[in-house]
Design an enzyme around this catalytic site. Sequence first.
Site, PDB file in Angstrom:
ATOM      1  N   CYS A  29       0.838  -1.206   0.000  1.00  0.00           N
ATOM      2  CA  CYS A  29       0.000   0.000   0.000  1.00  0.00           C
ATOM      3  C   CYS A  29       0.875   1.259   0.000  1.00  0.00           C
ATOM      4  O   CYS A  29       2.075   1.223   0.284  1.00  0.00           O
ATOM      5  CB  CYS A  29      -0.984  -0.013   1.176  1.00  0.00           C
ATOM      6  SG  CYS A  29      -0.367   0.701   2.699  1.00  0.00           S
TER       7      CYS A  29
ATOM      8  N   ASN B  13     -10.161   8.421   9.905  1.00  0.00           N
ATOM      9  CA  ASN B  13     -11.312   8.078   9.074  1.00  0.00           C
ATOM     10  C   ASN B  13     -11.342   6.568   8.884  1.00  0.00           C
ATOM     11  O   ASN B  13     -10.298   5.942   8.655  1.00  0.00           O
ATOM     12  CB  ASN B  13     -11.200   8.770   7.713  1.00  0.00           C
ATOM     13  CG  ASN B  13     -11.261  10.281   7.841  1.00  0.00           C
ATOM     14  OD1 ASN B  13     -11.965  10.808   8.686  1.00  0.00           O
ATOM     15  ND2 ASN B  13     -10.513  10.975   7.001  1.00  0.00           N
TER      16      ASN B  13
ATOM     17  N   HIS C  93      -4.215   5.649   9.733  1.00  0.00           N
ATOM     18  CA  HIS C  93      -3.488   6.909   9.915  1.00  0.00           C
ATOM     19  C   HIS C  93      -4.330   7.863  10.738  1.00  0.00           C
ATOM     20  O   HIS C  93      -5.553   7.877  10.625  1.00  0.00           O
ATOM     21  CB  HIS C  93      -3.114   7.538   8.569  1.00  0.00           C
ATOM     22  CG  HIS C  93      -4.258   7.692   7.611  1.00  0.00           C
ATOM     23  ND1 HIS C  93      -4.776   6.637   6.893  1.00  0.00           N
ATOM     24  CD2 HIS C  93      -4.996   8.763   7.257  1.00  0.00           C
ATOM     25  CE1 HIS C  93      -5.769   7.060   6.131  1.00  0.00           C
ATOM     26  NE2 HIS C  93      -5.946   8.342   6.342  1.00  0.00           N
TER      27      HIS C  93
END
Length: 118
Positions: free
Chosen positions: A2, A82, A95
């Site tokens: 990623c 989020n 994160h």
Amino acid sequence: MCLFCKIVNKEINANIELENENFLAFHDINPKAPTHLLAIPKIHVDSFNEVSPETMTGMTEFIQELVKQVGIDKSGYRVITNVGDNGGQEVKHLHFHVLGGAKLTWGHFSDADPKDYL
Ligand code: AMP
């Protein structure tokens, strides 16, 4: 691999602010506040849904050190993570957004009126 794992592995450049054995903080490429950092664990964790209490303990200390280093610990800041589609998570590597450096508004989170969902 990623995007944020590539930043951890230094395969993609980022403006790194703080790093230790387990965590990394770098400046968001599209800042939403005068100070906008992303704090991540170096190990890949998809989101807050999967994070261990042990990682969160380290993350707490890391963010506390980070906000002191960039000088926003006293003036104040916001920490956001989020999760998933409704949370608006674009990068599927846990994160924490750390936003500060100005008085932040509270009202940009949704166009939906909460009263419509009562
Ligand atoms: P989220 O929408 O919560 O998944 O946040 C992802 C964040 O990563 C956004 O605020 C992006 O601006 C930021 N971002 C994406 N790519 C990079 C990058 N290469 N370096 C720094 N920040 C990035």
